[in-house]
Design an enzyme around this catalytic site. Structure first.
Site, mmCIF file in Angstrom:
data_model
loop_
_atom_site.group_PDB
_atom_site.id
_atom_site.type_symbol
_atom_site.label_atom_id
_atom_site.label_comp_id
_atom_site.label_asym_id
_atom_site.label_seq_id
_atom_site.Cartn_x
_atom_site.Cartn_y
_atom_site.Cartn_z
ATOM 1 N N LYS A 94 0.810 -1.214 0.000
ATOM 2 C CA LYS A 94 0.000 0.000 0.000
ATOM 3 C C LYS A 94 0.848 1.270 0.000
ATOM 4 O O LYS A 94 0.410 2.313 -0.502
ATOM 5 C CB LYS A 94 -0.941 0.013 1.209
ATOM 6 C CG LYS A 94 -2.088 -0.976 1.085
ATOM 7 C CD LYS A 94 -3.034 -0.871 2.264
ATOM 8 C CE LYS A 94 -4.219 -1.807 2.090
ATOM 9 N NZ LYS A 94 -5.186 -1.699 3.204
ATOM 10 N N LYS A 120 -5.859 -7.644 -7.676
ATOM 11 C CA LYS A 120 -7.098 -7.861 -6.944
ATOM 12 C C LYS A 120 -8.142 -6.817 -7.343
ATOM 13 O O LYS A 120 -7.809 -5.651 -7.571
ATOM 14 C CB LYS A 120 -6.798 -7.769 -5.448
ATOM 15 C CG LYS A 120 -7.987 -8.047 -4.538
ATOM 16 C CD LYS A 120 -7.573 -7.872 -3.088
ATOM 17 C CE LYS A 120 -8.761 -7.978 -2.151
ATOM 18 N NZ LYS A 120 -8.397 -7.713 -0.749
ATOM 19 N N LYS A 158 -11.640 -1.208 -4.843
ATOM 20 C CA LYS A 158 -12.383 0.052 -4.903
ATOM 21 C C LYS A 158 -11.462 1.205 -5.288
ATOM 22 O O LYS A 158 -11.926 2.248 -5.743
ATOM 23 C CB LYS A 158 -13.026 0.339 -3.544
ATOM 24 C CG LYS A 158 -14.134 -0.619 -3.173
ATOM 25 C CD LYS A 158 -14.563 -0.487 -1.727
ATOM 26 C CE LYS A 158 -13.677 -1.271 -0.800
ATOM 27 N NZ LYS A 158 -14.226 -1.423 0.567
#
Length: 357
Positions: free
Chosen positions: A127, A219, A222
């Protein structure tokens, strides 16, 4: 040996009641990956376990959230839980920030967990990338809070996707170290040989990790800038059909055996989605569609998606408009959750040696 010269009795083995805990972050529109990877599993587990399902809003703010949007998203995730079939009367549905014991236990766990363990967490690295110095401390400590989420209810099972399995393993490490560090105190307070269980990840079904419709190596997310990469639970039938029609594939027909999917990530993803929605295995799907072109398979997948998701979408929209009902579910669930969490924290404070009222 004790003062009399005899060896102390071994603490009896602790038996934990089987209990499920899991949560979903309220960060933007829920999509097919959330539904297949989490929400459907939550519904299935209701018949076998006592379940506690949480909208993990404390986790959401590890990165900046627009406050009005966060409020809306918390209610939307709750509506999705209920629309999918979770019963808030038989089980507990709540949002994390209403139960302060999550954060309180997380601090104790921050003092139990080791930096080396946290540095091995791959999601933080993924991330933050090269911008790690600008990440929040909360994002780094996220797995410790996740361990507290689970263990403040002394939960034994956690339904998760493959990407969260490492965090459940960390929760096990933290629980084990706490049990070892405070073993004598745990026994002296009547909890046997362990206070916290070692939670087990529950990874079920053929599509536990749904991938992007635009890139089978990533993956479904959103945060992907392309809306075409995901099926949102709020998408109507036309949007679903269009996104599946445009989904990235290759020119070859579907194989007859699963081995043929190993080097074809986009084909494997679509077959996995069909399998999960239909309750079949990948092998079953390939028996039906093996040798077919995507021009045949994609419309069948779109029809299946519409049939499965349309009732949930309609109920979500109805529930989202009933704000007072959603908030009452969260308030009731939070009150019931706090009873359990407060009892755990009371015992943790006694075990650690804090003085309390």
């Amino acid at each position: 040996m004790d003062a009399s010269g005899t060896a102390p009795a071994t603490a009896p083995k602790t038996v934990f009641k089987q209990k499920v805990f899991s949560g979903v972050q309220p960060t933007g529109n829920l999509h097919l990956g959330n539904y297949l990877g989490a929400v459907t599993k939550f519904v299935d587990l209701q018949d076998r376990y006592d379940c506690i399902y949480c909208v993990v809003d404390l986790h959401a703010i590890t990165v900046w959230q627009d406050p009005p949007e966060l409020t809306r998203a918390i209610r939307e995730v709750t509506a999705a839980f209920l629309a999918a079939g979770i019963d808030p009367k038989k089980h507990i549905v709540f949002n994390q920030s209403q139960v302060a014991e999550h954060a309180e236990l997380a601090w104790v766990f921050n003092c139990v967990a080791r930096l080396g363990w946290m540095n091995r967490m791959t999601q933080f690295k993924e991330k933050t990338g090269k911008d790690r110095e600008n990440a929040s401390l909360g994002l780094y400590a996220y797995p410790s809070l996740m361990a507290a989420d689970i263990l403040v209810y002394r939960a034994t099972h956690v339904p998760v996707g493959e990407d969260q399995k490492q965090h459940v393993e960390l929760a096990r490490d933290i629980a084990q170290k706490f049990n070892n560090d405070f073993g004598p105190q745990i026994a002296s307070h009547g909890f046997g040989d362990a206070f916290f269980p070692l939670p087990e990840p529950l990874i079920q079904g053929p599509a536990t990790r749904v991938m992007s419709l635009r890139d089978g190596s990533k993956k479904m997310s959103k945060s992907d800038p392309s809306d075409q990469s995901r099926i949102a639970l709020t998408d109507d039938a036309d949007a679903i059909a269009m996104k599946i029609r445009r989904a990235k594939t290759d020119p070859d027909p579907l194989p007859h055996e699963e081995k043929g999917l190993e080097t074809r990530p986009e084909a494997d993803n679509l077959v996995g989605i069909y399998a999960a929605l239909s309750g079949k295995t990948r092998a079953d799907v390939l028996k039906e569609f093996g040798g077919a072109q995507f021009s045949v398979f994609k419309p069948a997948l779109a029809d299946l998606l519409v049939a499965k998701l349309s009732p949930i979408t309609a109920e979500m929209r109805r529930l989202k408009d009933d704000v007072s009902y959603i908030d009452s579910v969260l308030a009731d669930g939070s009150a019931r959750a706090q009873v359990i969490a407060a009892e755990t924290m009371k015992s943790v404070k006694d075990i650690v040696g804090f003085v309390r009222r």
